[in-house]
Design a protein around this motif. Sequence first.
Motif, short mmCIF file in Angstrom:
data_model
loop_
_atom_site.label_atom_id
_atom_site.label_comp_id
_atom_site.label_asym_id
_atom_site.label_seq_id
_atom_site.Cartn_x
_atom_site.Cartn_y
_atom_site.Cartn_z
N ALA A 6 42.96 47.63 50.97
CA ALA A 6 42.27 48.55 50.08
C ALA A 6 42.49 48.04 48.65
N THR A 7 41.46 48.15 47.81
CA THR A 7 41.51 47.54 46.48
C THR A 7 41.18 48.56 45.41
N LEU A 8 41.92 48.47 44.31
CA LEU A 8 41.61 49.23 43.09
C LEU A 8 41.15 48.25 42.02
N HIS A 9 39.97 48.49 41.47
CA HIS A 9 39.51 47.77 40.29
C HIS A 9 39.72 48.71 39.10
N MET A 10 40.58 48.31 38.17
CA MET A 10 41.00 49.25 37.13
C MET A 10 41.40 48.55 35.85
N GLU A 11 41.36 49.31 34.76
CA GLU A 11 41.92 48.92 33.47
C GLU A 11 43.17 49.76 33.22
N ASP A 12 43.89 49.44 32.17
CA ASP A 12 45.07 50.23 31.85
C ASP A 12 44.73 51.70 31.63
N GLU A 13 43.54 51.96 31.08
CA GLU A 13 43.13 53.34 30.81
C GLU A 13 42.77 54.09 32.10
N ASP A 14 42.73 53.39 33.22
CA ASP A 14 42.43 54.03 34.50
C ASP A 14 43.68 54.45 35.26
N LEU A 15 44.83 54.41 34.62
CA LEU A 15 46.07 54.74 35.33
C LEU A 15 46.06 56.15 35.89
N GLU A 16 45.52 57.10 35.15
CA GLU A 16 45.56 58.49 35.62
C GLU A 16 44.74 58.69 36.89
N PRO A 17 43.48 58.23 36.97
CA PRO A 17 42.77 58.38 38.25
C PRO A 17 43.35 57.49 39.36
N ALA A 18 44.05 56.42 38.97
CA ALA A 18 44.64 55.54 39.98
C ALA A 18 45.87 56.16 40.64
N ARG A 19 46.61 57.00 39.89
CA ARG A 19 47.87 57.53 40.42
C ARG A 19 47.69 58.31 41.72
N PRO A 20 46.77 59.26 41.81
CA PRO A 20 46.63 59.96 43.09
C PRO A 20 45.99 59.10 44.19
N LEU A 21 45.25 58.07 43.81
CA LEU A 21 44.61 57.21 44.82
C LEU A 21 45.62 56.29 45.51
N PRO A 73 36.60 54.30 36.46
CA PRO A 73 35.60 54.42 35.38
C PRO A 73 35.66 53.35 34.29
N GLN A 74 36.84 53.10 33.74
CA GLN A 74 36.91 52.14 32.64
C GLN A 74 36.64 50.71 33.12
N ALA A 75 37.08 50.39 34.33
CA ALA A 75 36.77 49.06 34.88
C ALA A 75 35.27 48.91 35.09
N LEU A 76 34.61 49.97 35.55
CA LEU A 76 33.16 49.91 35.73
C LEU A 76 32.45 49.74 34.40
N ALA A 77 32.94 50.44 33.38
CA ALA A 77 32.30 50.36 32.07
C ALA A 77 32.47 48.99 31.43
N ARG A 78 33.64 48.41 31.57
CA ARG A 78 33.94 47.15 30.87
C ARG A 78 33.58 45.91 31.69
N ARG A 79 33.73 46.01 33.01
CA ARG A 79 33.57 44.79 33.82
C ARG A 79 32.68 45.00 35.03
N GLY A 80 31.83 46.02 34.99
CA GLY A 80 31.03 46.34 36.16
C GLY A 80 30.21 45.17 36.67
N GLN A 81 29.56 44.46 35.76
CA GLN A 81 28.72 43.34 36.17
C GLN A 81 29.56 42.23 36.80
N ALA A 82 30.69 41.93 36.19
CA ALA A 82 31.55 40.87 36.72
C ALA A 82 32.13 41.26 38.08
N ILE A 83 32.53 42.53 38.24
CA ILE A 83 33.06 42.98 39.53
C ILE A 83 31.97 42.90 40.59
N ALA A 84 30.73 43.28 40.23
CA ALA A 84 29.62 43.23 41.18
C ALA A 84 29.38 41.80 41.65
#
Length: 507
Positions: A417-432, A274-285
């Motif tokens: 497999a790739t994770l696009h994430m910010e530091d604030e995305d650690l919680e959803p990243a942990r189970p993934l 979520p936070q990566a999408l909010a902050r860098r969604g256009q750049a990631i796309a």
Amino acid sequence: MSFEPHGRHLIAGEWVGSARRFSSAPAHGPAYEFSIGTPELVNRACEAAEDAFWSYGHASREDRATLLDAIADEIEARAEAITRIGTQETGLPEARLQGERARTVGQLRLFADHIRKGDYLDRRHDPALPERQPLPRPDLRLIQRPVGPVAVFGASNFPLAFSTAGGDTAAALAAGCPVVVKGHPAHPGTGEIIAEAIHAAIRSLQLPSGVFSLIQGDGRDIGTALVTNPLIRAVGFTGSLAGGRALFDLCAQRPEPIPFFGELGSINPGFVLPQALARRGQAIAKGWAASLILGAGQFCTNPGLMVLPEGELADAFAQAAAQALRDAPAQVMLSDGIARAYREGAGRVAGRAVPVLSRDSAGREALPNICRTTAAEFLRDPVLSDEVFGPLGLIVTAPDAGQMLALARALQGQLTATLHMEDEDLEPARPLLPVLERKAGRVLVNGFPTGVEVADAMVHGGPYPASTNFGATSVGTLSIRRFLRPVCYQNVPEALLPEDLREATSR
């Protein structure tokens, strides 16, 4: 150095023709006629490889390293001719062929350095304990030894780095295993000139001619004869799921089954948190779009799937990716068959998902396409998880973290497999992360998987169907372990031990 293909096989040091022939189908430039191999030629090559093994398999590490370096030198001596024939046959740009040639000679020299160090031998010694009670312990010494002749299948998408003198061949020769290569019919002239380089290196060092053979052909009978030949001890393969699975089954059905190290397919999922999408969604796309069309999408690590939280930001992501690809030029694909399969695959996905960018490809050229669907639909329809070889991207939106996790758990084996994430995305990243670690051989954060570094720590493999042996890699120095097996020597006099084991004991 000038080069014009003569169209013959290299069998035990001799260039041999055969009655049946096929014509190359270059993207541009002249077509050439090439001999089609026969089971009899396969048998001759395998017998020569077996004969060579009794000396080459026991050659010193320095002798084998010298051969790898010599092959690299001979390839570089043919640099311009290799680029010329390679670009004609594949349609790949000159810069790509030059870079791939550098990677090919680099991995040959990497393996030369690797075996000179000797760490790969995993030498172990448990000294005898004659006084131990209640029973004495014998002297035990372990070392990795070469398995014997190896069959290698050239890949369509890497005419140099995964073909005649590619990673499989380099690893097998480094291990001490003679190699019989089945050249890929999409670039037979490239295979021939590389075989000439290997042949020249073998002759210059006066090694047994059976250390390397090349057999050309455009039918499945040659591959079948090769993997079922009783003298072949292991197989390296990069190609389609259907073709690889058929050869894998043949290896398993032999009276004496052998390992089949096949890389078969991957959609290389990316998860945008979520936070990566909010902050860098256009750049990631935009980065995803660029990675998607790299090499016309003909990389085994092409990122074909992106999973996002649903909502307006996902909508914006899809539009940004489509906009980045709207004016992308058509690219020549490696063969007419691959181009046709891409069109058919893109059509299948478009019939099951919502097109975001729809561009019709024609002939041997490919244009990028993007489709979109929901996580629920992706989980219902297994066709959406099939690899489409080419510049096709699928966006999947998930309503919550639980659905994203369920999708990850449902994936088949992947190369990456790739994770696009910010530091604030650690919680959803942990189970993934534990799920992705179980699904893929390489897990990335904030990057794109196209581009595989040839290095000690690289893993290019994964659970089936990404590869047929999830404990192996086809890139990096660890790939040598595919063509070795451990042997324990119990109470063997030191004078009889392999030289490398005597060295370890005397330290």
